[in-house]
Design a protein around this motif. Structure first.
Motif, short mmCIF file in Angstrom:
data_model
loop_
_atom_site.label_atom_id
_atom_site.label_comp_id
_atom_site.label_asym_id
_atom_site.label_seq_id
_atom_site.Cartn_x
_atom_site.Cartn_y
_atom_site.Cartn_z
N ASN A 1 0.84 -1.20 0.00
CA ASN A 1 0.00 0.00 0.00
C ASN A 1 0.87 1.25 0.00
O ASN A 1 0.60 2.22 -0.73
CB ASN A 1 -0.92 0.01 1.22
N ARG A 2 1.92 1.23 0.81
CA ARG A 2 2.85 2.36 0.85
C ARG A 2 3.60 2.50 -0.48
O ARG A 2 3.86 3.61 -0.95
CB ARG A 2 3.85 2.16 1.99
N TYR A 3 3.96 1.37 -1.06
CA TYR A 3 4.63 1.35 -2.36
C TYR A 3 3.77 2.07 -3.41
O TYR A 3 4.26 2.92 -4.16
CB TYR A 3 4.88 -0.10 -2.75
N LEU A 4 2.50 1.74 -3.45
CA LEU A 4 1.60 2.38 -4.41
C LEU A 4 1.49 3.88 -4.15
O LEU A 4 1.47 4.69 -5.09
CB LEU A 4 0.21 1.75 -4.34
N GLU A 5 1.44 4.27 -2.88
CA GLU A 5 1.35 5.69 -2.54
C GLU A 5 2.63 6.43 -2.90
O GLU A 5 2.59 7.51 -3.51
CB GLU A 5 1.05 5.83 -1.04
N ASP A 6 3.76 5.86 -2.54
CA ASP A 6 5.04 6.53 -2.80
C ASP A 6 5.33 6.65 -4.28
O ASP A 6 6.05 7.57 -4.70
CB ASP A 6 6.18 5.77 -2.11
N ARG A 7 4.79 5.74 -5.08
CA ARG A 7 5.01 5.81 -6.52
C ARG A 7 3.90 6.58 -7.24
O ARG A 7 3.89 6.66 -8.46
CB ARG A 7 5.13 4.40 -7.10
#
Length: 910
Positions: free
Chosen positions: A212-218
Motif C-alpha cells: 500500500n505504501r509502495y503504491l502511494e510513494d510511486r
C-alpha cells in the motif's frame, strides 16, 4: 511491587524505595509520560556506562496496557450491540451444528468465533471501513476458523440467505452454499483473502501494508489512512510465516498495519503454552521487533480489584499464573478460582472475601469486554510510527458451557445436545422456544427491528458491508508486437541465456509509456545473479525512506540505488516474503482497483517447493502476474548440488488449476508467452497467473521459424501466415521446430525437447540423420501441462457427447498421420512428458531427471541423468529396435560408438 522489595530483601529499605517512587511520580505529574521515559532512558544509559549489568526484559506487567482512567468513552449502544452479537453467536453455532446433523463429518468450527465475537463486533460496529462510494475501505484478513461468525453477521445484514446458511460447507446444493473458509475463488464477491492455511494471513498482511505504501510513494494511489487488519490465533503464531516478517513491518514503520491476536490459550488439541504464558511471550517477540503492543487481558470486573490491591500481589499472581492453570479457572468454576488463584496469598483471599463464587466465575477476560477492546482498537488506529499488535485474552468456546467452553476438545466441537442448546439459548437471550430448540433454527429479527436497523446504520456510516470483494480496475491494452520484435529475429549467432532475454524484455516493458509504471519487478536478493542489476539504476529499488547512505558502489554504473519512488521490490532472502508481495501486486486490481503487473524472479528450486502454499493462496485469490523460475533445470544449473538443482518445479506447479506453466527454449518463445500472458490476464481479464522457467545457459537464439507442413487439416487455417502458426503452437504447448532433412523416411522418429534440453535434441537429430540415416523431426514442447489439460478437456467433452463426432486433442491434431517412435527429453522428471503419451500416434520413450542433483558441470550432469544428445540418440535407436525397425546389432554398436555405459547406476537411485 516486587516481593523482594516489599519484604526489604533487595538491599533497599522502604524509605529509599518510597523516595524514588515519589520522585518518579513528581516527574510523571509535572512532565508527563514522555519525560518519565526520557529520565528512565538516561538512568539506564548511566547504569550501563557505570558497569551495572541490568537484567533485560521485553515484557510489561501482565495487565492491560491501557489503564482504566485512560479508556475513552464507549460510543455505541452497549445493550443493542450485545443483542446483535448474541444473535450472531447463535446463528454461527446453529450453522455448524445443523450442517453436521444433515451430513455427518462435514466439519466446521464453533469455538474460534465464540472466543473472538467481541473482537470482531467492535470492529464491525466502530472501525472496519467498507468500500462503498468513493471510500477505499480497510483491508481485513479474517481468521479462517472464524468464518461461521462472519457468515452469520452477513445473514443478519441480508447479504446471505437462509438457504446458504443451511448449505454451509455444501456448496453444490441447490440454492448455493458457503465455503468452509475464506475462499475468493469460490465466493468471488464476498471473500478477499484466503487465510485458513495458518500463518499465511499474517505474512500477507505485512507485505500488503508495505505494498500500500509502495503504491502511494510511486503515485499510483492517493495517500490515505487505510488500515490493514489481520486477525489470527495465538496457536497460529507457531507457524514460521506468522512471525517471520514482523521486523519488516517495524523497519518500514507500517503504522497502517494492525494485528489482532486472539489469545484463547488453545490450539486444536490442547493448550498453546500450558507451561508458559503466550501473551507475555508474544509481547516480548513483538516489542523486541519494534511493534506497538497493546495487551487486553482483564475485563472491567477486575478493575476494582486492581485498584484495591495495595500490595502488588494481585499483579504478581496474574504474572505467575500459567496458561494451563488459566484453562482450569474457566472450566472448574468460582470455588476453584477462589482456592487456587486467590488462595495462594492470604492478602488476595481477603481482597475477594465479599465476592461470591458466582461473581468470581463470571469475571471476564479482556477480549470479551467491549469497552476494553474498543479502547485498544482506538489506540491502535491512532498510533503513529509503528505497526500495532493487540493481544486479547479470551476463552475458546466462550458460551458453549458444558459443550466445551475452555476445554481441550473445544476446537473439534461440532455438535450440541438439546440441553446444551437450551443453555446456550438462555445465556445469550435468543428468542427461541423449547419446542423448536432441537431443530437448531436460525434466527433473524424483523427488518424493522432495532437490531437490524442499528447493524445496518453502523455499516452505512462506516462505508458499507464487509467482507466484500470489488473489482473496479480498467482492462489494460496489450503492448504492440513491435515491442517484442527483436526477440523474434534471433541473435544471429550471439549466445545469450533465456534469463538475459527475460531481463531485456522486462527492461523494455518498464520503458513502455502505457504499461511501464504498472510493472512491479520482485526479486529475493538475487538480482545480480539473474543479471538484473542494470534495472537498479533504470527504475531504482523501492525504499519508503529513500537512500539514507552512500552505497559503496556509487561510482560504478550499476550501483545499488534505493529510492522512495523506486520500482523494484528487492525483498532480501525471503521467497515467502517475495511471494507475498507478488500476491499483493497481483491482486491489486481487486484490493485497490489498480492493475499492477508483477514479475517475480526467483531461483526455480526455491520456488514451488518453498512457497507452494502461498502459490495455492495466489490461485485462490485470482492473482495475476508472472513467476519466473530462473537458473532452472536439474542439469542446467551447474555446480550447485543435491537439492539446489530444479527438476521438479513444473511437477509441483501442475496441480494449481489456474497456474499456466511454460518451459521455453528460445527468446521468441519467451516473448510470445509473456505478451500473450499480458493479453490474457490484463486485457482479456482471465483469472490465471504464470510460472515460466528461464535458464542461465548461454546459446545462440534462433529466429522464429515458419510452421512446417504438418497434417493438412491443421495447417490449412494457418497457411496464410506461417509464423502465426508457430505462435499458436508455442502458446498451446507444442510445435514442429525442425523437420527432418532425410529424404528416405522409412525409419521415422520424433524428438520432443523442452527448455535448454531442446538444444540436446537438435544435436541428437543431427547425429541420427548423419550417422544412422534415421529421419528425425524435432518438436519444441513449451508446456506439457497445457497439452495434458487440453487433452483431458477434449476427452471429457467426447465422453459426455457420445452422439457427436469425437474431437481430437491438440497434441493429437498436430501429430496426426505421423509415423514412428517418439522420444522426449526434459530437464525435469519423466512424469512431465509421460503426461501426453496416450495421445501420441506412436509409443513414447521419456527421458528426464528423476533423482538428487549433483555438483558438476552441465556436460557431466546431462550424461549422468541421461538427457544429453548421445542418450537421446541411444533411446531413439532402442525404441526403433523394439518396433522392429532396426536390428539389435545397430543398437549395441551405437552404445559403443556413443560411449554409453550399460552398467551405469540408475541416477534415480544413486
Amino acid at each position: 511491587m516486587d516481593e523482594n522489595i516489599k519484604n526489604g530483601h533487595s538491599g533497599l529499605d522502604e524509605v529509599e524505595v518510597r523516595e524514588w517512587l515519589e520522585s518518579l511520580e513528581y516527574v510523571l505529574q509535572s512532565g508527563g509520560p514522555e519525560k518519565v521515559r526520557e529520565l528512565l532512558h538516561n538512568l539506564d544509559t548511566y547504569a550501563h556506562e557505570s558497569g551495572v549489568d541490568l537484567p533485560f526484559t521485553a515484557n510489561t506487567p501482565h495487565i492491560n496496557t491501557i489503564p482504566k482512567e485512560q479508556e475513552p468513552p464507549f460510543p455505541g449502544g452497549r445493550e443493542i450491540e450485545r443483542r446483535i452479537k448474541s444473535l450472531i453467536r447463535w446463528n454461527a453455532m446453529a450453522m455448524v451444528v445443523r450442517a453436521n446433523k444433515e451430513e455427518a463429518g462435514i466439519g466446521g468450527h464453533i469455538s474460534t468465533y465464540a472466543s473472538a465475537a467481541t473482537l470482531y463486533e467492535i470492529g464491525f460496529n466502530h472501525f472496519f471501513r467498507g468500500k462503498d462510494g468513493n471510500g477505499e475501505g480497510d483491508i481485513i484478513y479474517f481468521q479462517g476458523h472464524a468464518s461461521p461468525g462472519i457468515y452469520a453477521r452477513a445473514f443478519l445484514e441480508g447479504r446471505i440467505s437462509k438457504e446458504q446458511l443451511e448449505n454451509f460447507r455444501r456448496e453444490l446444493k441447490p440454492g448455493g452454499g458457503l465455503s468452509s473458509y475464506p475462499h475468493p475463488w469460490l465466493m468471488p464477491d464476498f471473500w478477499e483473502f484466503p487465510t485458513v492455511s495458518m500463518g499465511l494471513g499474517p505474512i500477507q498482511a505485512i507485505y500488503q501494508a508495505r505494498f500500500n505504501r509502495y503504491l502511494e510513494d510511486r503515485g499510483l494511489k492517493k495517500v490515505s489512512d487505510q488500515k490493514v487488519w489481520a486477525f489470527l490465533g495465538d496457536g497460529e503464531t507457531d507457524e514460521p510465516e506468522a512471525l517471520g516478517a514482523i521486523s519488516l513491518a517495524s523497519r518500514e514503520k507500517l503504522d497502517n498495519l494492525i494485528f489482532v491476536i486472539n489469545c484463547n490459550l488453545q490450539r486444536l488439541d490442547g493448550p498453546v503454552r500450558g507451561n508458559g504464558n503466550i501473551v507475555q511471550e508474544l509481547e516480548a517477540n513483538f516489542r523486541g521487533a519494534g511493534w506497538n503492543v497493546i495487551k487486553v487481558i482483564w475485563g472491567s470486573d477486575w478493575d476494582p480489584l486492581l485498584a484495591s490491591d495495595k500490595t502488588g500481589l494481585l499483579i504478581k499472581r496474574m504474572q505467575e499464573t500459567l496458561d494451563g492453570e488459566s484453562q482450569n479457572h474457566v472450566v472448574r468454576g468460582g470455588k476453584y478460582i477462589r482456592e487456587n488463584f486467590f488462595g495462594k496469598y492470604p492478602e488476595l483471599l481477603k481482597l475477594v472475601e465479599k465476592y461470591t463464587d458466582e461473581q468470581l466465575e463470571k469475571m471476564k477476560r479482556g477480549g470479551h469486554d467491549p469497552e476494553k477492546v474498543y479502547a485498544a482498537y482506538k489506540s491502535a488506529v491512532e498510533h503513529i510510527g509503528a505497526p500495532t499488535v493487540i493481544l486479547a485474552k479470551t476463552v475458546k468456546g466462550y458460551g458453549l458451557g458444558e459443550a466445551g467452553e475452555g476445554k481441550n476438545v473445544t476446537h473439534q466441537q461440532k455438535k450440541m445436545n438439546e440441553d446444551e442448546l437450551k443453555e446456550f439459548r438462555t445465556r445469550f437471550s435468543i428468542p427461541i422456544s423449547d419446542d423448536g430448540i432441537e431443530k437448531t433454527p436460525f434466527y433473524r429479527p424483523p427488518e424493522d427491528s432495532a437490531e437490524i436497523k442499528y447493524l445496518k446504520e453502523r455499516r452505512k456510516a462506516l462505508g458499507g458491508y464487509i467482507p466484500k470483494r470489488v473489482t473496479k480496475a480498467t482492462p489494460l491494452k496489450t503492448p504492440s508486437e513491435e515491442l517484442f520484435e527483436e526477440f523474434y529475429t534471433g541473435t544471429e549467432g550471439r549466445e545469450v541465456s533465456t534469463t538475459m532475454v527475460f531481463v531485456r524484455i522486462l527492461a523494455k516493458l518498464l520503458r513502455d509509456k502505457e504499461l511501464g509504471h504498472l510493472i512491479v519487478p520482485i526479486v529475493p536478493d538475487e538480482a545480480r545473479t539473474f543479471g538484473m542489476e542494470a534495472l537498479f539504476r533504470q527504475v531504482g529499488i523501492y525504499s519508503h525512506s529513500g537512500q539514507l547512505y552512500e552505497p559503496v558502489d556509487k561510482d560504478s554504473l550499476l550501483y545499488y540505488k534505493e529510492a522512495k519512488n523506486g520500482q523494484i521490490l528487492e525483498e532480501g532472502i525471503t521467497e515467502a516474503g517475495s511471494m507475498s508481495s507478488f500476491i499483493a501486486a497481483g491482486t491489486s486490481y481487486a484490493t485497490h482497483g489498480i492493475y499492477t503487473i508483477p514479475f517475480f524472479t526467483l531461483y526455480s528450486m526455491f520456488g514451488m517447493q518453498r512457497v507452494g502454499d502461498l502459490v495455492w493462496a495466489a490461485g485462490d485469490m485470482r492473482c495475476k502476474g508472472f513467476i519466473l523460475g530462473a537458473t532452472a533445470g536439474r542439469t542446467t544449473l551447474a555446480g550447485e548440488g543435491l537439492q539446489h538443482q530444479d527438476g521438479n518445479s513444473h511437477l509441483l506447479a501442475y496441480p494449481v488449476p489456474n497456474l499456466v506453466t511454460y518451459d521455453p527454449a528460445f527468446a521468441y518463445e519467451l516473448a510470445v508467452i509473456i505478451r500473450d500472458g499480458i493479453y490474457r490476464m490484463y486485457e482479456k481479464q482471465e483469472n490465471i497467473f504464470y510460472y515460466i522457467t528461464i535458464m542461465n545457459e548461454n546459446y545462440a537464439q534462433p529466429a522464429r521459424p515458419e510452421m512446417p507442413a504438418s497434417p493438412a487439416r491443421f495447417v490449412e487455417s494457418r497457411r496464410a501466415d506461417g509464423p502465426k502458426g508457430v505462435k499458436d503452437g508455442i502458446l498451446k504447448g507444442m510445435y514442429k521446430f525442425r523437420a527432418s532433412g532425410v529424404k528416405d523416411q522409412k525409419v521415422k522418429t520424433h524428438l520432443l525437447g523442452s527448455g535448454t534440453i531442446l538444444n540436446e535434441v537438435i544435436k541428437a537429430q543431427e547425429i541420427l540423420e548423419s550417422k544412422y540415416n534415421v529421419s528425425a523431426d524435432v518438436w519444441s514442447v513449451t508446456s506439457y501441462k497445457n497439452l495434458h489439460l487440453d487433452a483431458q478437456e477434449t476427452e471429457r467433452w467426447n465422453m459426455f457427447h457420445p452422439d457427436k463426432e469425437a474431437k481430437l486433442p491438440y497434441v493429437s491434431q498436430i501429430t496426426k498421420g505421423e509415423s514412428g517412435v517418439f522420444i522426449s527429453a526434459t530437464d525435469y522428471v519423466q512424469l512431465s512428458s509421460d503426461a501426453i503419451a496416450k495421445w501420441l500416434p506412436g509409443k513414447l520413450h521419456s527421458l528426464g531427471t528423476f533423482g538428487f542433483g549433483r555438483s558438476e558441470g552441465r556436460t557431466s550432469l546431462r550424461d549422468f541423468f541421461e538427457v544429453d544428445a548421445k542418450h537421446i540418440v541411444y533411446a531413439t535407436l532402442y525404441s526403433l529396435k523394439k518396433e522392429g525397425k532396426i536390428k539389435v546389432e545397430v543398437v549395441k554398436k551405437a552404445a559403443k560408438d556413443l560411449g554409453i555405459n550399460p552398467e551405469k547406476q540408475n541416477p534415480a537411485k544413486f
